[in-house]
Design an enzyme around this catalytic site. Structure first.
Site, PDB file in Angstrom:
ATOM      1  N   GLU A  22       0.857  -1.156   0.117  1.00 52.62           N
ATOM      2  CA  GLU A  22      -0.037  -0.147   0.020  1.00 52.62           C
ATOM      3  C   GLU A  22       1.062   1.164  -0.006  1.00 52.62           C
ATOM      4  OE1 GLU A  22      -3.754   1.805   2.695  1.00 52.62           O
ATOM      5  OE2 GLU A  22      -2.822  -0.042   3.392  1.00 52.62           O
ATOM      6  N   ASN A  67      -6.630   1.224   3.189  1.00 53.25           N
ATOM      7  CA  ASN A  67      -7.448   2.774   2.973  1.00 53.25           C
ATOM      8  C   ASN A  67      -6.946   3.665   2.063  1.00 53.25           C
ATOM      9  OD1 ASN A  67      -8.504   1.298   5.271  1.00 53.25           O
ATOM     10  ND2 ASN A  67      -7.199   2.493   6.732  1.00 53.25           N
ATOM     11  N   ASN A 167     -12.204  -1.107  -0.664  1.00 52.61           N
ATOM     12  CA  ASN A 167     -11.515  -1.625   0.449  1.00 52.61           C
ATOM     13  C   ASN A 167     -12.456  -1.449   1.753  1.00 52.61           C
ATOM     14  OD1 ASN A 167      -9.060  -2.539   1.993  1.00 52.61           O
ATOM     15  ND2 ASN A 167      -9.390  -0.531   2.870  1.00 52.61           N
ATOM     16  N   GLU A 168     -12.752  -2.214   2.649  1.00 50.35           N
ATOM     17  CA  GLU A 168     -13.229  -2.022   4.100  1.00 50.35           C
ATOM     18  C   GLU A 168     -14.262  -0.867   3.928  1.00 50.35           C
ATOM     19  OE1 GLU A 168      -9.850  -1.412   6.732  1.00 50.35           O
ATOM     20  OE2 GLU A 168      -9.296  -3.504   6.415  1.00 50.35           O
ATOM     21  N   TYR A 239      -6.553  -8.748  11.711  1.00 50.62           N
ATOM     22  CA  TYR A 239      -5.219  -8.839  12.372  1.00 50.62           C
ATOM     23  C   TYR A 239      -5.269  -9.119  13.906  1.00 50.62           C
ATOM     24  CZ  TYR A 239      -4.077  -5.808   8.302  1.00 50.62           C
ATOM     25  OH  TYR A 239      -3.962  -5.261   7.082  1.00 50.62           O
ATOM     26  N   GLU A 287      -5.951  -9.591   3.679  1.00 52.56           N
ATOM     27  CA  GLU A 287      -5.308  -8.892   4.709  1.00 52.56           C
ATOM     28  C   GLU A 287      -5.342  -9.815   5.851  1.00 52.56           C
ATOM     29  OE1 GLU A 287      -5.762  -4.654   5.887  1.00 52.56           O
ATOM     30  OE2 GLU A 287      -6.470  -4.134   3.612  1.00 52.56           O
ATOM     31  N   GLN A 347       1.562  -6.283   5.312  1.00 51.08           N
ATOM     32  CA  GLN A 347       1.967  -6.127   4.319  1.00 51.08           C
ATOM     33  C   GLN A 347       3.308  -6.830   3.739  1.00 51.08           C
ATOM     34  OE1 GLN A 347       1.374  -2.013   2.902  1.00 51.08           O
ATOM     35  NE2 GLN A 347      -0.619  -1.957   4.179  1.00 51.08           N
TER      36      GLN A 347
END
Length: 499
Positions: A22, A67, A167-168, A239, A287, A347
């Protein structure tokens, strides 16, 4: 453990060993890209980093966010670099100079032996912009945006085959955050249009940002009502942390990942049944990682270095116990190879990453989590088998009936190799593993690789690899029965072959 070649789960899609880069912190700038460094090539990309990515054999890399993508103006990232504008990057409150854009990243990914998983901005932009970017990347020529790419010096199309629809979007932190119905409608119409531009692409619909979101799993059930006919995957993000300082419970969190996957599969199958559908919606766990060591530093940087270029954000320094959980999470992903077809360790470089570069331009080095990721990617190619396993269990502060040994078996029929991945997550006691391999006549032990340490907080650095795998003599074969010693708190890779 009893292993038989007829008890098959699924062929592994190699994209399960994907990763993510990212425009965040030093992932791109000072990570993969550092012009002027003697370690960099003529295009400014660091050769040492590229070689480490090639060593990991990363098949697909998600880009450009995250993000970041929800305010990404892709047109700013193409064309002559000197003419590209600088922009306030709102997601991470940094300054984006657009020195690396779509074409540069696609070219680097090719050097690294990876495909690109491209995300489109459905936060502050929409259908037309997504289609224009797709046309720019994939159409051969003769149209506005394909000819624009050609004028930028890229004659051949990038042919990017996997595209994320935002994304999200369930997260209030996301620019352009949407309700379930708002996102479902927008994603449906964007998917329909993109499949007209290029019917060969695969599309990923945004799932929940994590299992603890208040809308999970209603988000998946509602959005897939709209997107089911047009998408191929739904995304999962998760996460884990050990802020409580409880290693035993921390290593049980891969069980939560397993529950999360099972819940999303059940929700996808519910929508399939409700719509009388014929296709399965598969999963893209795009992710996943351990993330918590750097969060205080991130808040300090946001406050004191706002609008700076490539600030050192999210630079977790991983310890040995983090490597164990990453190994456990990889085992979990492999176990679900029948439905998890893509996954991205988030990442890849500097930002919560297995690969680090020194801020002073020094050499790249391997974090503790590099090694289980390397072993899984290197040896976890083939068919996942479902072994019959009997193991002791234990309880932790937040988890019951946690298996002492967590394992998965991969059979590479073409190479005639079997790999057993196993973690002993009992912190005190060694385990003796007896494996019945009589169904694989002629197979012999190749090697037993172990990653272990008596110090859960041991870390690596540019100055030394204190946590690194070694080959041991803790396994032996006798007439189709293998006996292996799994030390307490250890990651084990046991390889067998017929050749």
């Amino acid at each position: 453990m009893i292993i038989d070649k007829d008890f098959r789960v699924s062929e592994i899609d190699k994209r399960i060993y994907g990763s993510f880069i990212e425009h965040l912190g030093r992932a791109v700038y000072d990570g993969i890209y550092q012009p002027g460094n003697p370690l960099s090539d003529e295009s400014g990309f660091r050769r040492d980093v590229t070689e480490l990515v090639k060593e990991l054999d990363v098949p697909i890399i998600r880009y450009p966010g995250g993000n970041f993508v929800s305010s990404f103006v892709w047109e700013d990232s193409v064309g002559p670099v000197a003419q590209r504008p600088k922009r306030l990057e709102l997601a991470w409150e940094s300054l984006e100079e657009n020195k690396v854009g779509v074409n540069e990243f696609a070219g680097w990914a090719k050097k690294a032996g990876s495909e690109v998983m491209m995300a489109v901005n459905l936060g502050t932009r929409g259908i037309a912009d997504a289609c224009n970017l797709l046309e720019y990347c994939n159409h051969p020529g003769g149209t506005k945006y394909s000819d624009m790419r050609i004028s930028h010096g890229v004659k051949e199309p990038h042919n990017i085959k996997v595209w994320c629809l935002g994304n999200e979007m369930d997260g209030p932190w996301q620019l352009g955050h949407k309700t379930m119905d708002e996102y479902g409608r927008l994603a449906e119409e964007t998917a329909k249009a993109m499949k007209i531009v290029d019917p060969t692409i695969e599309l990923v619909s945004c799932g929940s940002s994590n299992r603890d979101m208040p809308t999970f799993p209603r988000w998946e059930a509602t959005t897939l009502e709209y997107t089911y006919d047009y998408v191929d995957y739904v995304s999962l993000h998760q996460y884990y942390d050990n802020v409580a300082g409880d290693t035993e419970d921390f290593l049980a969190k891969s069980d939560d990942m397993d529950d999360f996957i099972r819940s999303v599969i059940a929700t996808c199958d519910y929508v399939k049944a409700k719509k009388r559908g014929k296709k399965d919606i598969n999963l893209s766990f795009d992710e996943w990682n351990v993330w918590y060591h750097s969060k205080e530093a991130e808040m300090d940087l946001r406050k004191n270095q706002k609008w700076s270029v490539a600030p050192p954000m999210l630079e977790d320094i991983y310890n040995f116990e983090d490597a164990l959980l990453v190994g456990l999470m990889l085992i979990t992903l492999m176990k679900h190879a029948d439905r998890v077809k893509m996954a991205c360790l988030a990442q890849l470089v500097n930002v919560i990453a297995p690969i680090m570069t020194d801020q002073n331009g020094g050499p790249a080095w391997k974090q503790t989590i590099f090694y289980p990721y390397l072993h899984a990617s290197k040896y976890g190619r083939g068919t996942v088998l479902k072994p019959v396993v009997k193991t002791p269990v234990h309880d932790t502060a937040m988890h019951d009936n946690v298996t002492d040994m967590e394992s998965v078996v991969v059979w590479n029929e073409e190479k005639e190799e079997i790999t057993i991945f196993a973690v002993n997550r009992n912190l005190k006691d060694d385990l003796e593993l007896t494996t019945d391999l009589r169904g694989f006549e002629g197979y012999k032990l190749i090697e037993h690789i172990v990653l272990e340490s008596s110090d859960m907080n041991l870390t690596n650095s540019a100055g030394g690899q204190l946590v690194a795998p070694k080959t041991c003599s803790q396994s032996e074969m006798d007439d189709g029965i293998m006996t292996s010693l799994l030390h307490a708190a250890s990651w084990n890779v046991i390889r067998l072959g017929a050749r």
